[in-house]
Every structure is written in C-alpha cells, then in structure tokens.
Design a protein around this motif. Structure first.
Motif, PDB file in Angstrom:
ATOM      1  N   THR A  13     109.916  19.573  96.083  1.00  0.00           N
ATOM      2  CA  THR A  13     108.652  19.402  96.799  1.00  0.00           C
ATOM      3  C   THR A  13     107.741  18.403  96.093  1.00  0.00           C
ATOM      4  N   GLY A  14     108.313  17.592  95.231  1.00  0.00           N
ATOM      5  CA  GLY A  14     107.516  16.642  94.455  1.00  0.00           C
ATOM      6  C   GLY A  14     106.977  15.500  95.293  1.00  0.00           C
ATOM      7  N   PRO A  15     105.998  14.759  94.734  1.00  0.00           N
ATOM      8  CA  PRO A  15     105.348  13.675  95.473  1.00  0.00           C
ATOM      9  C   PRO A  15     106.189  12.399  95.602  1.00  0.00           C
ATOM     10  N   GLU A  16     107.193  12.239  94.762  1.00  0.00           N
ATOM     11  CA  GLU A  16     108.019  11.025  94.804  1.00  0.00           C
ATOM     12  C   GLU A  16     109.275  11.266  95.641  1.00  0.00           C
ATOM     13  N   PRO A  17     109.486  10.497  96.711  1.00  0.00           N
ATOM     14  CA  PRO A  17     110.686  10.675  97.534  1.00  0.00           C
ATOM     15  C   PRO A  17     111.895   9.944  96.951  1.00  0.00           C
ATOM     16  N   ALA A  32     125.910  19.093  95.874  1.00  0.00           N
ATOM     17  CA  ALA A  32     125.482  20.478  95.664  1.00  0.00           C
ATOM     18  C   ALA A  32     125.557  20.931  94.204  1.00  0.00           C
ATOM     19  N   PRO A  33     126.605  20.594  93.444  1.00  0.00           N
ATOM     20  CA  PRO A  33     126.660  21.050  92.059  1.00  0.00           C
ATOM     21  C   PRO A  33     125.549  20.504  91.163  1.00  0.00           C
ATOM     22  N   MET A  34     124.990  19.356  91.493  1.00  0.00           N
ATOM     23  CA  MET A  34     123.957  18.765  90.635  1.00  0.00           C
ATOM     24  C   MET A  34     122.532  19.154  91.034  1.00  0.00           C
ATOM     25  N   ARG A  35     122.347  19.726  92.208  1.00  0.00           N
ATOM     26  CA  ARG A  35     120.993  20.049  92.676  1.00  0.00           C
ATOM     27  C   ARG A  35     120.199  20.942  91.731  1.00  0.00           C
ATOM     28  N   ASP A  39     114.875  17.487  89.161  1.00  0.00           N
ATOM     29  CA  ASP A  39     113.458  17.829  88.983  1.00  0.00           C
ATOM     30  C   ASP A  39     112.772  17.896  90.344  1.00  0.00           C
ATOM     31  N   GLY A  40     112.758  19.087  90.932  1.00  0.00           N
ATOM     32  CA  GLY A  40     112.183  19.288  92.262  1.00  0.00           C
ATOM     33  C   GLY A  40     110.670  19.379  92.275  1.00  0.00           C
ATOM     34  N   LYS A  41     110.053  19.439  91.098  1.00  0.00           N
ATOM     35  CA  LYS A  41     108.583  19.440  91.038  1.00  0.00           C
ATOM     36  C   LYS A  41     108.032  18.025  90.997  1.00  0.00           C
ATOM     37  N   ARG A  42     108.823  17.110  90.507  1.00  0.00           N
ATOM     38  CA  ARG A  42     108.400  15.713  90.419  1.00  0.00           C
ATOM     39  C   ARG A  42     108.885  14.886  91.613  1.00  0.00           C
ATOM     40  N   TYR A  43     110.020  15.280  92.183  1.00  0.00           N
ATOM     41  CA  TYR A  43     110.643  14.504  93.261  1.00  0.00           C
ATOM     42  C   TYR A  43     110.983  15.395  94.457  1.00  0.00           C
TER      43      TYR A  43
END
Length: 65
Positions: A13-17, A32-35, A39-43
């Motif tokens: 949900t981060g601000p950078e797409p 899927a294995p790398m998800r 960094d889901g807070k940054r991107y």
C-alpha cells in the motif's frame, strides 16, 4: 472483469508504484514466493498477467511486434 483489461494482482500500500511483468510462458503467480520479502509499506506492486496468461487468458488478439 472487462474484456479489455489486464488481470492485475496488487501487493502493498506504499506511495511508490511498481509495475512487475512476467516472463514468457508465465504469469503473475511466478512472483508469489518473493512477495513476502517486498517492502509493501514503501511500494505498491502491480503484478500484471499479460494477454493470454493467468487472469488475462481471456484477452485475444494478434501477437505481433
């Protein structure tokens, strides 16, 4: 899903797409294995299924360059 829209799986949900495209003969599940390590807070990652694969298998058209 509309017939002309690619299937996309979002992660984070981060601000950078970030747009992530799979290799030939794969789909978004390839990543899927790398998800868990992303960094889901940054991107916010958009894992797209290209036409003819995964959630976009219903999309038709000529494959040309």
């Amino acid at each position: 899903m509309t017939a002309d829209i690619l299937g996309v799986t979002l992660h984070g949900t981060g601000p950078e797409p970030v747009l992530v495209l799979h290799d030939w003969l794969g789909d978004a599940s390839t990543y899927a294995p790398m998800r868990p390590y992303l960094d889901g807070k940054r991107y916010t990652y958009a894992f797209a299924d290209l036409r003819g694969y995964g959630r976009s298998v219903h999309l038709r058209g000529a494959c040309t360059i």
